[in-house]
Design a protein around this motif. Sequence first.
Motif, PDB file in Angstrom:
ATOM      1  N   THR A 171      -3.866   1.248  -8.210  1.00 34.01           N
ATOM      2  CA  THR A 171      -5.387   1.691  -8.166  1.00 34.01           C
ATOM      3  C   THR A 171      -5.581   2.614  -8.615  1.00 34.01           C
ATOM      4  OG1 THR A 171      -5.034   2.148  -5.805  1.00 34.01           O
ATOM      5  CG2 THR A 171      -6.027  -0.125  -6.197  1.00 34.01           C
ATOM      6  N   HIS A 172      -4.674   3.684  -9.070  1.00 26.95           N
ATOM      7  CA  HIS A 172      -4.756   4.798  -9.433  1.00 26.95           C
ATOM      8  C   HIS A 172      -3.295   5.246 -10.106  1.00 26.95           C
ATOM      9  CE1 HIS A 172      -5.210   9.222  -9.841  1.00 26.95           C
ATOM     10  NE2 HIS A 172      -4.166   9.457  -9.342  1.00 26.95           N
ATOM     11  N   ARG A 196      -1.274  -3.780  -5.907  1.00 26.86           N
ATOM     12  CA  ARG A 196      -1.945  -3.436  -7.279  1.00 26.86           C
ATOM     13  C   ARG A 196      -2.047  -1.923  -7.596  1.00 26.86           C
ATOM     14  NH1 ARG A 196      -6.164  -8.271  -7.766  1.00 26.86           N
ATOM     15  NH2 ARG A 196      -4.573  -9.868  -7.766  1.00 26.86           N
ATOM     16  N   CYS A 218      -2.254  -0.618  -3.988  1.00 31.99           N
ATOM     17  CA  CYS A 218      -3.282  -0.818  -2.543  1.00 31.99           C
ATOM     18  C   CYS A 218      -3.170  -2.437  -2.909  1.00 31.99           C
ATOM     19  CB  CYS A 218      -4.639  -0.615  -2.710  1.00 31.99           C
ATOM     20  SG  CYS A 218      -5.657  -0.987  -1.501  1.00 31.99           S
ATOM     21  N   ASP A 239       0.784  -1.128   0.030  1.00 37.03           N
ATOM     22  CA  ASP A 239       0.054   0.081   0.032  1.00 37.03           C
ATOM     23  C   ASP A 239       0.868   1.406  -0.031  1.00 37.03           C
ATOM     24  OD1 ASP A 239      -2.272  -1.705   0.272  1.00 37.03           O
ATOM     25  OD2 ASP A 239      -2.623  -1.215   2.192  1.00 37.03           O
TER      26      ASP A 239
END
Length: 55
Positions: free
Chosen positions: A48-49, A46, A43, A17
């Motif tokens: 995520t943004h 992976r 996160c 994270d």
Amino acid sequence: GHNEGRRGEIAPGRDADLVVLDRDPFAVHPGDLAEIGVDLTLCGGRVTHSSGRLD
């Protein structure tokens, strides 16, 4: 959570994270903190943004 074997460091095989900011929050005036943007968010290891700035 008994996740010590998967968390706690950035390394292959570990969950991550992580947030990459577009500026150093320690180098800006406190009144400008709200203007800092997010370039990348991971996160659970992976993406995520992504702002696209780091591609």
